[in-house]
Design a protein around this motif. Structure first.
Motif, PDB file in Angstrom:
ATOM      1  N   ILE A 168       0.836  -1.204   0.000  1.00  0.00           N
ATOM      2  CA  ILE A 168       0.000   0.000   0.000  1.00  0.00           C
ATOM      3  C   ILE A 168       0.869   1.250   0.000  1.00  0.00           C
ATOM      4  O   ILE A 168       0.640   2.201  -0.756  1.00  0.00           O
ATOM      5  N   LEU A 169       1.881   1.273   0.853  1.00  0.00           N
ATOM      6  CA  LEU A 169       2.724   2.458   0.971  1.00  0.00           C
ATOM      7  C   LEU A 169       3.530   2.701  -0.299  1.00  0.00           C
ATOM      8  O   LEU A 169       3.698   3.851  -0.727  1.00  0.00           O
ATOM      9  N   LYS A 170       4.042   1.657  -0.912  1.00  0.00           N
ATOM     10  CA  LYS A 170       4.795   1.839  -2.155  1.00  0.00           C
ATOM     11  C   LYS A 170       3.889   2.319  -3.284  1.00  0.00           C
ATOM     12  O   LYS A 170       4.296   3.138  -4.115  1.00  0.00           O
ATOM     13  N   LYS A 171       2.663   1.829  -3.299  1.00  0.00           N
ATOM     14  CA  LYS A 171       1.710   2.281  -4.323  1.00  0.00           C
ATOM     15  C   LYS A 171       1.373   3.759  -4.117  1.00  0.00           C
ATOM     16  O   LYS A 171       1.333   4.534  -5.087  1.00  0.00           O
ATOM     17  N   MET A 172       1.137   4.158  -2.866  1.00  0.00           N
ATOM     18  CA  MET A 172       0.838   5.563  -2.598  1.00  0.00           C
ATOM     19  C   MET A 172       2.054   6.440  -2.897  1.00  0.00           C
ATOM     20  O   MET A 172       1.903   7.574  -3.352  1.00  0.00           O
ATOM     21  N   ALA A 173       3.257   5.922  -2.641  1.00  0.00           N
ATOM     22  CA  ALA A 173       4.462   6.697  -2.944  1.00  0.00           C
ATOM     23  C   ALA A 173       4.604   6.923  -4.444  1.00  0.00           C
ATOM     24  O   ALA A 173       5.058   7.993  -4.875  1.00  0.00           O
ATOM     25  N   ARG A 174       4.236   5.942  -5.245  1.00  0.00           N
ATOM     26  CA  ARG A 174       4.313   6.112  -6.705  1.00  0.00           C
ATOM     27  C   ARG A 174       3.279   7.101  -7.210  1.00  0.00           C
ATOM     28  O   ARG A 174       3.542   7.859  -8.144  1.00  0.00           O
ATOM     29  N   GLU A 175       2.108   7.091  -6.591  1.00  0.00           N
ATOM     30  CA  GLU A 175       1.036   7.960  -7.073  1.00  0.00           C
ATOM     31  C   GLU A 175       1.086   9.354  -6.462  1.00  0.00           C
ATOM     32  O   GLU A 175       0.473  10.278  -6.983  1.00  0.00           O
ATOM     33  N   GLY A 176       1.806   9.512  -5.347  1.00  0.00           N
ATOM     34  CA  GLY A 176       1.860  10.806  -4.674  1.00  0.00           C
ATOM     35  C   GLY A 176       2.752  11.784  -5.399  1.00  0.00           C
ATOM     36  O   GLY A 176       3.598  11.435  -6.224  1.00  0.00           O
ATOM     37  N   SER A 177       2.572  13.046  -5.043  1.00  0.00           N
ATOM     38  CA  SER A 177       3.336  14.115  -5.697  1.00  0.00           C
ATOM     39  C   SER A 177       4.278  14.827  -4.735  1.00  0.00           C
ATOM     40  O   SER A 177       5.238  15.457  -5.161  1.00  0.00           O
TER      41      SER A 177
END
Length: 1358
Positions: free
Chosen positions: A527-536
């Protein structure tokens, strides 16, 4: 008054009601800028009108000089008075009196105030009267000034004139108040605390009145005057706080101002200071040198906690109040030591509000403390609304924005109603589940069961359609039907809530409470890696990646403990289907999260090796497997070992060991049915043959062999047998390729994990070897199409030859399984990427040199092929040492070129002169060549070597992990691959097609990668995993505590503590010595009094008459001789009888300090007010002095004479009943009969005034009934006298007092009286109640003492 900095509102003659102004504003809302200015003016008018109508100020209306100077007796200067007050006509000839000459008037001092300092800050102010109701002030703050409700009221009181504070105290005070403001949260019942700095007599009155109303006070020692007086006497015994001591301290701290104080005022202040010290639960002295924390905010919090604990009955509300304050101020240390004690008994439900506050307030230490002290997460999150509210209270974060976007999309699409009732957005767990599934991946099922009334959104955020997909609909239906899976784990819910907001501390606490902890850690990483990829936000994404790596380490730690303990269970844990995390597995989550460190663990690789070998033993050498592939009858000779055989061998060895133990110990467990159920059977011939050829390892080897055969056939066709009409070998090649195409299609659509076609296709394309497969097949089809065309026959062969190269490159995939060559292929792929970037740099120099050379040497070359040769090909060959000969006249040959470019096989000659020799500048071309070689050969090539070297060193350490990670996909591919190699695999494809498309049978379920355990086995495995997690956490904490950094921090902390102790000891040595001497004197005084009592009791004669006993505790200390002698005759002094305010009247007692209470002590200035109550009104009666002289209060002076509110002079008798019984026949619980006052919500013992102590109070007939009173009256003579004597009552006077007789009437459970009382209790509707005798009894202090004495009679601990 600060008129210079105050922007006063204009004074309007007419008054306008705020509601009228609001209506006018709404009517004018659509006008322009000018109208907006008018609107603002009307708002100011409405505010001014409201303040003048509701708030008043106090002002002096009679100026009278107070000594020298133009200062009025009110304390303000002459210039601060109005003209009417300076020259009054109504008060001519009068002396200034605060009650007559201070009046209230509508306030005119309000507006905006600007504060100095760094940055101008503007606030609002209003001058208000001290009698203004709190409701009006609250309305002013919240409704008129539009401020948020205050969370804490701090009343800072002290000297308003000539105020000076030392710099270090000022800084500490400011810092403490700022910290208080920053740490005060929301949602707290507004507490009030009074902070005292400096101050004079008026401040003393403020402190006294505040503490009388239950407001805690914090005294700042060292701030001066009355604050220091109270601070210095607060640590002394009450009896040592004498008038002389107060005079001494007043003179010391007030200086010249002391000369203005009269003796009467000193006596009054002494009495008030004594009363203040007596209320120690409301008094906190902040001593900078002695305070452990050294923070004013801690002192304020401790004051509030002491006040909340001051109640005599520590009920749930009191403990909640304390905990609420501690959470709000984030003081877990104080909560741990002062709230969660043995006295407090907490239930899980009582702490749910605290848990919610700690979670939403981001106070992880409090969350841990609450979990340690009784909070049950399952009870806390039992209601779905609680979890929804937690998500609604999420702080601003990436997940909340994504969730809001999803909800907004659903609302806009009309698919889901958006509830805005009461101004709150309802967040359904359905939306949370959808967003989490988007982060985890579509291969998971929704974490929360969907609502039956809520349409679900499609998980793909980039799809335009919001309709639910078929797979999602089926999964939702499956979740609705699967009721056991709907039972959530509260630890998992809380962990997910903490992870999505990227809160490491809360997530760590929740992870320790998770059941499926390894799956939870891996899911958090995904979850955290996915949010890190999508975050700005770069900072947020970096924190997310760090937290993802943190939980990857947690997963590794738990799995390592599991693998070290039991390898078989650890392997089972990897492929166990987790119901809590979307019906996926730990192995799948680790792969999706790209957690290479997890996959690289030896236990995970052992599982993959086991799957790779299939039913064959992992101990078999490769050469034996290869031999058995050809000579399969060897498998029946034991040449090849199967895992089933190994299991039988282990069971046999275990059985033999059991037999040995039985023979040695004589155990009969096996004979009694506790032995093994039945021996395992050996594998049959067909099973062994099937296990051999269905092993992924064997499939891989056969595919390698047949792939080489395919390449051999392909090469033969291209070089020897490529005819116009396809030969038999070429047709076999086509069939072979068809089987390869079918296998690629099968791999594309084979989806056992439920990824969906889009995800599966994306995964297929992202695999490098699949790209080569597709490229080779496409090129083959194109070449085949051209080959079957006569015109393009040769072109088709060329394309097929190129395709052969691609097929040969695909051969490298067979080395990925090799531990030696597999990592090297990864390095080659990395270097190829580096080489592509290098070629971009090289192409710049090649093109630059090639174009310049071509332009200089050749004039107007129009042949494209020779242009490309000159511009690109020749400069490229120069790098490898093939230098051109046309740039140097010495090596130029006219025969090697064509003058007019007429020969298509020769390049065009350079520009020639009349002598047919080149005219180009030879020096320039040679220099250009040297420069080109310098940069291309030396610089760029060495740069490429350096890049390759860097890549090799960088990747070398990780290639093993990468190889182990990629090894999974190869193993899984050949695990699902049919046993027959191409081209025979086409028969398997036909079988699979018929099975799924014609017969409609479901695909086979393999448990090697995903195994759903039965509930019992699953529960046992999770319990074991939880135990391993605890072991890992213990070892991790031990390792952390033993680390060098931790030891350095601990040592630094200890050094700081020792330094603080040494500093405090150095500063307070004198004070500590004085305190010790005081305690020693107090002990000597107590010993002296005890010896005197023993001597008096041993005297055969001269025994004094029985003194009237007192209900107040004894106070002993060193005093003057007359005072000591007086105090020795009794056990202490009354307190309630000396309260300043006499009950139910407006009269004030004459102040009587402790030392002046005994009649034996001279008190020449004692002038008590004579008071006798009357039914119609209060009146002062100074008559009948002779009658008053006959009655003297045995407790001492009270400050008021006369009968007061009592019925007669002298003793006023009263009887108090303690009626007790045993709750059961075992006499385990003692109960007492209590009278309940519903209006006050209090309990009391049956009591009332009497004429004689042998009769019941007549007032009990109303409460208990006439019949019951008569029954109890008959039992009165059987009662035990618990106490008889003087009572410290607030109605007592010098000449009238209360004397109490306390009787304990113990009833037999089976007596008739008991039956009558029980019947009366049942019919009283709660007016009478049986209560347990304990220290928590909600009675007054005097009645609690009576109950304690009665409990002692029955040997019950109170």
């Amino acid at each position: 008054m600060m008129s210079e900095t105050v922007d006063m509102l204009p004074k309007f003659e007419s008054k306008v009601h705020p509601q009228q102004v609001t209506q006018q504003l709404q009517q004018q809302k659509t006008h322009g800028i000018n109208q907006a200015r008018v609107s603002a003016s009307y708002k100011r008018l409405a505010l001014a009108s409201w303040i003048k109508e509701n708030i008043c100020k106090k002002e002096c209306c009679f100026f009278e000089k107070d000594g020298s100077g133009d200062v009025c007796k009110c304390g303000y200067a002459k210039t601060d008075h109005t003209d009417e007050a300076i020259k009054p006509e109504d008060f001519t000839g009068e002396s200034w009196n605060i009650h007559r000459h201070v009046r209230e008037a509508p306030t005119d001092a309000f507006g905006d105030i600007s504060f100095g300092g760094l940055g101008q800050k503007t606030g609002k102010y209003a001058r208000v009267s001290t009698d203004t109701s709190p409701e009006i002030l609250y309305q002013l703050l919240t409704e008129q000034w539009k401020l948020s409700p205050p969370n804490l009221l701090i009343s800072v009181t002290g000297g308003a004139k000539n105020f000076y504070l030392k710099s270090h105290l000022k800084n500490m005070f400011h810092r403490g108040l700022i910290k208080v403001a920053q740490t005060t949260g929301t949602g707290v019942t507004i507490p009030v605390v009074c902070v005292v700095l400096d101050g004079g007599p008026g401040t003393l009155n403020t402190i006294y009145n505040a503490m009388q109303h239950g407001t805690p006070c914090v005294i700042l020692e060292g701030s001066g005057r009355i604050a220091d007086v109270i601070a210095h006497v607060s640590g002394l015994p009450l009896i040592r706080v004498t008038i002389a001591l107060i005079q001494q301290l007043m003179k010391k701290f007030f200086g010249q101002e002391y000369e203005q104080f009269s003796d009467g005022k000193i006596i009054e202040w002494t009495k008030k200071i004594q009363d203040i010290i007596r209320m120690s639960h409301l008094l906190t002295v902040f001593r900078v040198s002695e305070d452990y924390h050294g923070d004013l905010d801690v002192a304020i919090l401790q004051a509030l906690l002491k006040a909340s604990r001051s109640s005599e009955f520590l009920e749930v509300e009191c403990w909640n109040r304390q905990l609420e304050l501690a959470i709000t101020w984030d003081r877990v240390d104080i909560a741990e030591t002062e709230i969660f004690t043995e006295e407090s008994q907490w239930k899980s439900n009582d702490l749910h509000w605290a848990m919610f506050s700690a979670l939403t307030g981001n106070k992880p230490q409090f969350v841990s403390l609450l979990l340690e002290n009784g909070v049950n997460l399952r009870d806390f999150l039992q209601e779905e609304e609680t979890l929804c509210e937690l998500y609604a209270q999420l702080p601003s974060c990436f997940f909340l924005r994504k969730l809001a976007k999803r909800i907004h999309s659903a609302r806009c699409s009309g698919r889901q109603a958006f509830d805005r009732e009461q101004g709150k957005k309802k967040i359904s767990l359905t939306y949370v589940s959808d967003e989490v599934r988007h982060l985890l991946g579509k291969f998971t099922q929704p974490l929360y069961p969907p609502s039956t009334t809520t349409d679900q959104l499609n998980m793909s955020m980039d799809e335009t359609s919001l309709s639910p997909s078929k797979s999602q609909t089926s999964s939702q239906a499956q979740l609705r039907e699967d009721s056991p899976e709907t039972q959530r784990d509260p630890g998992t819910d809380l962990f997910l809530w903490a992870v999505v907001q990227n809160n490491k501390e809360l997530a760590e606490i929740a992870w320790e409470q998770c059941r499926d902890c390894m799956s939870a850690a891996l899911a958090a990483s995904k979850i955290l890696k996915k949010m890190a990829r999508e975050g700005s936000d770069a900072d947020d994404t970096e924190e997310m990646r760090e937290l993802a790596n943190h939980y990857e380490k947690h997963a590794i730690g738990v799995f390592t403990e599991c693998h070290n303990s039991d390898e078989s269970r650890a392997k089972k844990l990897l492929v166990r289907m987790s119901h809590l995390w979307g019906r996926t597995t730990c192995l799948r989550l680790a792969l999706e999260a790209d957690d290479k460190n997890v996959i690289a663990q030896s236990g995970v690789q052992a599982l993959l090796t086991q799957i790779w070998c299939g039913k064959l033993s992992v101990e078999n050498p490769v050469w034996r497997v290869l031999i058995c592939m050809v000579f399969f009858p060897l498998i029946y000779t034991g040449f090849l070992c199967f895992r089933h055989d190994e299991i039988i061998q282990r069971e046999t060895a275990k059985d033999e060991e059991m037999k040995t133990v039985e023979n040695l110990t004589g155990s009969t467990l096996r004979r009694n049915g506790y032995g093994p159920l039945k021996p395992m059977k050996h594998l049959g011939c067909w099973s062994r043959l099937m296990y051999l050829y269905t092993s992924p390892q064997v499939k891989f080897y056969w595919n390698i062999v047949f792939y080489f055969a395919f390449l051999f056939l392909f090469a033969v066709v291209l070089m020897i047998d490529f005819q116009k009409t396809p030969s038999a070998g070429e047709l076999l090649l086509y069939i072979w390729l068809l089987s390869l195409v079918c296998e690629e299609v099968r791999q594309l659509f084979h989806d056992p994990d439920g990824f969906g076609f889009r995800k599966k296709a994306k995964m297929y394309i992202n695999e490098f070897w699949n790209i080569l497969d597709v490229l080779s097949i496409v090129l083959f089809l194109i070449g085949l199409a051209f080959r079957l065309t006569t015109e393009l026959f040769y072109l088709g062969k060329i394309i097929l030859c190129i395709d052969f190269v691609v097929f040969c490159l695909r051969l490298m995939a067979i080395f990925t399984i090799s531990r030696t060559l597999g990592p090297k292929i990864i390095i080659v792929r990395k270097m190829m990427m580096d080489m592509f970037f290098f070629m971009f740099l090289l192409s710049i120099w090649v093109v630059a040199y090639g174009v310049a050379k071509q332009g200089i040497l050749i004039h107007n070359e129009n042949r494209l092929d020779w242009i490309i040769r000159g511009v690109l090909y020749e400069p490229y060959l120069i790098i490898f040492g093939q230098f051109p000969k046309n740039i140097d006249n010495t090596e130029f040959d006219m025969n090697s070129c064509s003058v007019n470019a007429t020969d298509p096989l020769k390049p065009k000659c350079p520009v020639l002169n009349e002598n047919q020799s080149p005219v180009f500048p030879e020096w320039l071309t040679i220099i250009m060549l040297c420069v080109y070689l310098l940069f291309a050969n030396i610089l760029l090539l060495n740069l490429l070597i350096a890049i390759f070297n860097f890549t090799f060193e960088e990747v070398q350490d990780n290639t093993d992990k990468i190889w182990k990670f990629q090894r999974y996909e190869l193993i899984k591919e050949y695990h699902s691959r049919p046993a027959a190699p191409p081209p025979f695999i086409i028969f398997s494809h036909i079988y699979l097609f018929i099975r799924s498309m014609v017969l409609r049978r479901p695909p086979k379920i393999y448990k090697e990668f995903k195994n759903e355990l039965n509930p019992t086995e699953d529960e046992e495995l999770l319990t074991w995993e939880s135990l391993m997690k605890d072991r890992y956490l213990v070892s991790a904490r031990q390792e952390q505590s033993q680390s060098t950094e931790r030891r350095i921090l601990d040592t630094a902390q200890k050094v700081n503590i020792i330094t603080d102790l040494l500093e405090r000891n150095g500063e307070t040595s004198a004070a500590a010595m004085l305190k010790r001497l005081t305690q020693l004197e107090e002990q000597v005084s107590q010993s002296t009094k005890a010896l005197q009592l023993i001597m008096d009791s041993l005297k055969p004669q001269g025994v004094p008459s029985k003194d009237t006993q007192s209900r107040t505790p004894a106070v002993v200390d060193e005093t003057p001789d007359s005072f000591r002698n007086a105090s020795e005759k009794g056990s202490g002094f009354h307190v309630n009888s000396r309260q300043f305010s006499y009950p139910n009247s407006k009269l004030t007692r004459f102040p009587v300090p402790e030392e002046k209470v005994p009649w034996e002590v001279s008190f020449s200035s004692y002038k008590p007010t004579n008071y006798t109550s009357d039914d119609s009104k209060d009146h002062v009666d100074g008559s009948e002095p002779e009658a008053l002289a006959n009655y003297r209060n045995p407790g001492g002076r009270t400050g008021i004479s006369g009968r007061g509110a009592l019925s007669c002079l002298g003793p006023n008798l009263s009887v108090e009943l303690v009626i007790t019984r045993w709750r059961d026949s075992e006499k385990s619980v003692l109960e007492y009969l209590a009278v309940c006052d519903e209006s006050r919500r209090t309990l009391a013992l049956p009591a009332g005034p009497v004429d004689s102590a042998d009769k019941l109070p007549p007032t009990l007939k109303k409460t208990m009934g006439k019949k019951l009173c008569e029954t109890i009256n008959a039992k009165l003579s059987e009662g035990t006298k618990v106490f008889e004597g003087y009572v410290d009552d607030c109605r007592n006077t010098d000449n009238a007092w209360v004397e109490m007789t306390v009787l304990n009437i113990h009833l037999d459970r089976k007596s008739q009286v008991m039956v009558d009382i029980n019947n009366t209790v049942l019919s009283s509707n709660g007016a009478l109640q049986w209560q347990e005798v304990s220290s928590k009894a909600t009675l007054g202090s005097n009645q609690r003492e009576s109950l304690r004495l009665a409990a002692a009679l029955h040997n019950r601990k109170f």
